[in-house]
Write an enzyme that holds these catalytic residues in place. Sequence first.
Site, short mmCIF file in Angstrom:
data_model
loop_
_atom_site.label_atom_id
_atom_site.label_comp_id
_atom_site.label_asym_id
_atom_site.label_seq_id
_atom_site.Cartn_x
_atom_site.Cartn_y
_atom_site.Cartn_z
CB SER A 105 -0.94 -0.01 1.20
OG SER A 105 -0.26 0.26 2.40
CG MET A 106 2.67 2.15 -2.87
SD MET A 106 4.34 2.17 -2.15
CE MET A 106 5.10 3.46 -3.12
N GLY A 107 -0.23 4.69 0.28
CA GLY A 107 -0.95 5.90 0.65
C GLY A 107 -1.79 6.42 -0.49
N GLY A 124 -2.17 4.74 -3.95
CA GLY A 124 -2.96 3.53 -4.14
C GLY A 124 -2.24 2.30 -3.64
N GLY A 134 -4.31 1.64 6.23
CA GLY A 134 -3.70 0.36 5.89
C GLY A 134 -4.39 -0.80 6.61
CG ASP A 135 -4.50 -0.71 10.74
OD1 ASP A 135 -3.43 -1.23 10.36
OD2 ASP A 135 -4.56 0.14 11.66
#
Length: 310
Positions: A220-222, A225, A251-252
């Site tokens: 995950s890249m904030g 995406g 992210g959770d």
Amino acid sequence: MITVIGFNTAIDRFIRLDSLRPGEVSRALDEQVSPGGKGLHVAQTIAALGERVQLIGLVDPAHRNMIGRQMCERGVLFHGIEIADSLRTCIALQDATGQITEILGQGPLLDVTQQEALLRAFRRGVEDSDLIVLSGSLPRGFESTIYAELAAHVRDAGKRCLVDAGGALMRHALEVQPFVVKPNRDEITELFGRPIADLDAAVAAARELHARGVAMPVVSMGALGAVAVDDSGTWRAAIELSDVRNTVGSGDCLLAGVTVGIARGLPLEEILRLGVACGAANALAEETGYATRASVNALAPQVRLQRIEF
Ligand SMILES: Nc1ncnc2c1ncn2[C@@H]1O[C@H](COP(=O)(O)OP(=O)(O)OP(=O)(O)O)[C@@H](O)[C@H]1O
Ligand SMILES: [Mg+2]
């Protein structure tokens, strides 16, 4: 039933300030206190999406009622292992520009008996579930190889394990090839020892994790995406948001969506769509680490998916 291991239950404090200057006094504009910890975020979002879920984690006498009530209201079966010591506190400070500074408490120091109580609950959870999520940091006292040991136990039981943790916990877990790992930008950068700063780099890193034996790595890249890889191919996904409130816990929530997508047997791109919609739903709301089903359903069609061929 899905089991979430979130041993290091926390009390989250989200505090809004005009400004944050180190060494100076800042006054809170408002403050919200809620049960927290990454595992708790994952579990309550899985429940919001409509799947049966249990959470195994610590609880202390001062917060047993608060945590128990919220888990009950949100449909999570909570197995709290009670300790006399206090749970850790996680503080998020948001200034007027929206920037968030996080201070994450370490967690209590557990003796062997307390550790064994958590591990017994874990082993029962594996018997109950086909999908087991290992999420977040651990209370002090556990070795950094513990997630690797738990993931190996899950694998040997013929079940699937999803791991979201930083540093040595993740490095060791990778050695036993969990079904899913979900590093974010900082974590994947640390893992690979090179900057992973855009989605192309994330694709390359996720494919490398897949080649190392992780069935479905998700990076995950904030705001950029997320990327997912499995034997069927590689996908990237993103969503544009105009009114981001609080991305802590996105992210959770993404991991919760991915877990539910796997439980439902969805194809990889739909698993990723659900994950990204959950991450986005969290980012749009003030609360840390929760996505409602209505918000996820509204956002899922807006997720842009792209298959990466080469
Ligand atoms: N500003 C944003 N705009 C759009 N989507 C976002 C934004 N922030 C997060 N997301 C979505 O949520 C997903 C997870 O976010 P992120 O990569 O920041 O997780 P994280 O750093 O693991 O978060 P945490 O550990 O606090 O839960 C992203 O892959 C993205 O799909
Ligand atoms: Mg994370």
